[in-house]
Design a protein around this motif. Structure first.
Motif, PDB file in Angstrom:
ATOM      1  N   VAL A 183     -50.139  33.301  25.770  1.00 48.41           N
ATOM      2  CA  VAL A 183     -49.408  33.547  26.728  1.00 48.41           C
ATOM      3  C   VAL A 183     -49.787  35.340  27.563  1.00 48.41           C
ATOM      4  CG1 VAL A 183     -46.902  34.936  27.365  1.00 48.41           C
ATOM      5  CG2 VAL A 183     -46.635  32.277  26.509  1.00 48.41           C
ATOM      6  N   ALA A 241     -39.702  39.162  25.882  1.00 47.30           N
ATOM      7  CA  ALA A 241     -40.709  38.841  26.272  1.00 47.30           C
ATOM      8  C   ALA A 241     -41.457  37.655  25.065  1.00 47.30           C
ATOM      9  CB  ALA A 241     -41.583  38.634  27.425  1.00 47.30           C
ATOM     10  N   THR A 274     -41.033  32.344  29.358  1.00 45.25           N
ATOM     11  CA  THR A 274     -41.775  32.572  28.343  1.00 45.25           C
ATOM     12  C   THR A 274     -41.070  31.297  27.395  1.00 45.25           C
ATOM     13  OG1 THR A 274     -41.971  35.063  28.762  1.00 45.25           O
ATOM     14  CG2 THR A 274     -42.048  34.070  25.933  1.00 45.25           C
ATOM     15  N   LEU A 298     -41.997  35.702  21.374  1.00 47.33           N
ATOM     16  CA  LEU A 298     -43.089  34.596  20.810  1.00 47.33           C
ATOM     17  C   LEU A 298     -42.691  33.547  19.183  1.00 47.33           C
ATOM     18  CD1 LEU A 298     -45.454  36.669  23.271  1.00 47.33           C
ATOM     19  CD2 LEU A 298     -44.385  34.665  23.599  1.00 47.33           C
TER      20      LEU A 298
END
Length: 425
Positions: free
Chosen positions: A43, A70, A217, A74
């Motif tokens: 990403v 965001a 996300t 992850l």
């Protein structure tokens, strides 16, 4: 990790004088019990850091908070980077020109780097995408995603440079675009989303950006399979006229056709996670015949690397009984209604931007009448940003004299989002 179901729906009968048919293809992907590996995802977050992000001052802080949140979501092992976009593109994190691997340490370092971001300079989105492509190109991850946020128009590179950069990225990664504040251009964001198989939408309030970034996300990291193709076969003598995605957004796919053989055409659909998409397929040049059994009119396959994930036949049944061929599928009717409303809104907003007020009033009025007949309250609410509705049944409207360019841009982006079709006949 994911399973697919493919269904087709069409009007139950066709007139014997009809040689063309429309079918609605619904693809439903369901998640399995095993989560996709984190290291299969990459990403890149592209944040507009141009000078305009300082006005009003809440925009850049909101963008920084959204990017940080965001990054926080992850999973360990996910490849990622954060890029600041101005008249050029600058890596915010990591410092080296390669993707970082998410871990507690790298996530914290990225959040600290994002906190130092300051706004300055212009806007050259093609250069942002080029850096994202360079970062993602060598990533071992199969699912590659960019999230792009901007508040302005692409003023510091030529349209030709922008399109050249965009085309160079095609097929390499998905990009979801968001416009914040006022000043962004719907056509630019929609073009990026179209070429890179993503989405484009406005974020009305900076405070909403964090929630939106988190949703994008999570969606990106839930995708399981990349490079999935919708493949359509038609009988000898017939031809595939058009393919249009109708949910979650309306997107013309016909121009993306890749010929497999004389009777088969493939269309790239990008990466998939748990989701539902719908497509309108039009086949022409069929040979009408009245028989006891339905006739083959086509076949729809969902394929990855020549492995069939799901398949469904398309049948047609002809009759000369007008009490039969005038019956319409409810699903097809709903799909057609949504497409017709969107087409008229597009024509109306195009006319507004061109200064053709008579054409704009006519097409937006037509969209109002169609939305009213379909019971599409969301479309009527959207259209009310541009027109005062005197009689929704007849589409009698007056163009609002307080319409700003931003209102038109918002309507352009939002009008292609559809509610999907969940009811059965």
């Amino acid at each position: 990790m994911i399973s697919f179901e493919l269904t087709v729906d069409q009007d139950p009968y066709l007139s014997i004088s009809t040689t063309a048919m429309d079918t609605l293809v619904t693809v439903t992907a369901a998640a399995g019990d095993v989560a996709p590996p984190a290291d299969d995802h990459a990403v890149v977050i592209l944040i507009d850091a141009s000078g305009s992000m300082d006005y009003p001052r809440v925009k850049l802080p909101a963008a920084k908070r959204a990017a940080s949140k965001a990054v926080e979501t992850l999973r360990d092992g996910t490849y990622f980077a954060v890029v600041a976009g101005t008249g050029t593109a600058t890596l915010v994190y990591p410092e080296s020109r390669e993707l970082a691997i998410a871990s507690p340490g790298s996530r914290q370092a990225a959040i600290e780097a994002v906190a130092t971001l300051r706004s300055n300079g212009g806007t050259a989105i093609g250069r942002w995408l080029t850096l994202a492509d360079e970062l993602l190109r060598d990533a071992p991850a199969a699912i590659r995603q960019a999230i792009l946020l901007t508040d302005g128009r692409n003023e510091h590179e030529s349209p030709e440079e922008f399109m050249q950069a965009l085309r160079a990225c095609e097929g390499h990664f998905r990009c979801d675009c968001r416009g914040i504040g006022e000043g962004w251009v719907a056509k630019e964001l929609a073009t990026i989303a179209s070429v890179l198989l993503g989405t484009a939408l406005d974020v009305p309030q900076p405070a909403d950006l964090e929630t939106d970034f988190l949703a994008i996300t999570r969606d990106a990291t839930s995708r399981v399979l990349a490079e999935i193709v919708l493949r359509i076969w038609v009988p000898y003598g017939a031809r595939l006229r058009s393919v249009t995605q109708t949910h979650p957004t309306i997107e013309e796919l016909t121009g993306r056709a890749r010929r497999v053989d004389d009777q088969t055409t493939a269309f790239p659909t990008g990466a998939w996670g748990p989701e539902k998409r719908e497509y309108q397929v039009r086949i022409e040049g069929l040979d009408p015949v009245i028989e006891d059994e339905a006739s083959w009119a086509g076949r729809i396959d969902l394929v990855r690397a020549d492995r069939e994930l799901a398949t469904a036949p398309v049948y047609a049944r002809w009759t000369d009984d007008d009490s039969l061929y005038t019956k319409a599928s409810k699903k097809m009717t709903t799909s057609r209604e949504q497409s017709d409303v969107a087409q008229n809104i597009k024509a109306g907003t195009d006319a507004l931007l061109a200064g053709d007020l008579a054409a704009a009033r006519h097409r937006l009025g037509r969209a109002v009448a169609l939305a009213h007949a379909a019971g599409d309250l969301a479309a009527l609410e959207l259209l009310a940003r541009l027109v005062t509705i005197d009689d929704p049944a007849t589409g009698t409207v007056v163009l609002r004299d307080d319409v700003q360019d931003h209102d038109v841009q918002v309507v352009i982006l939002r009008s292609v989002w559809t509610r999907g079709i969940d009811h059965a006949d």
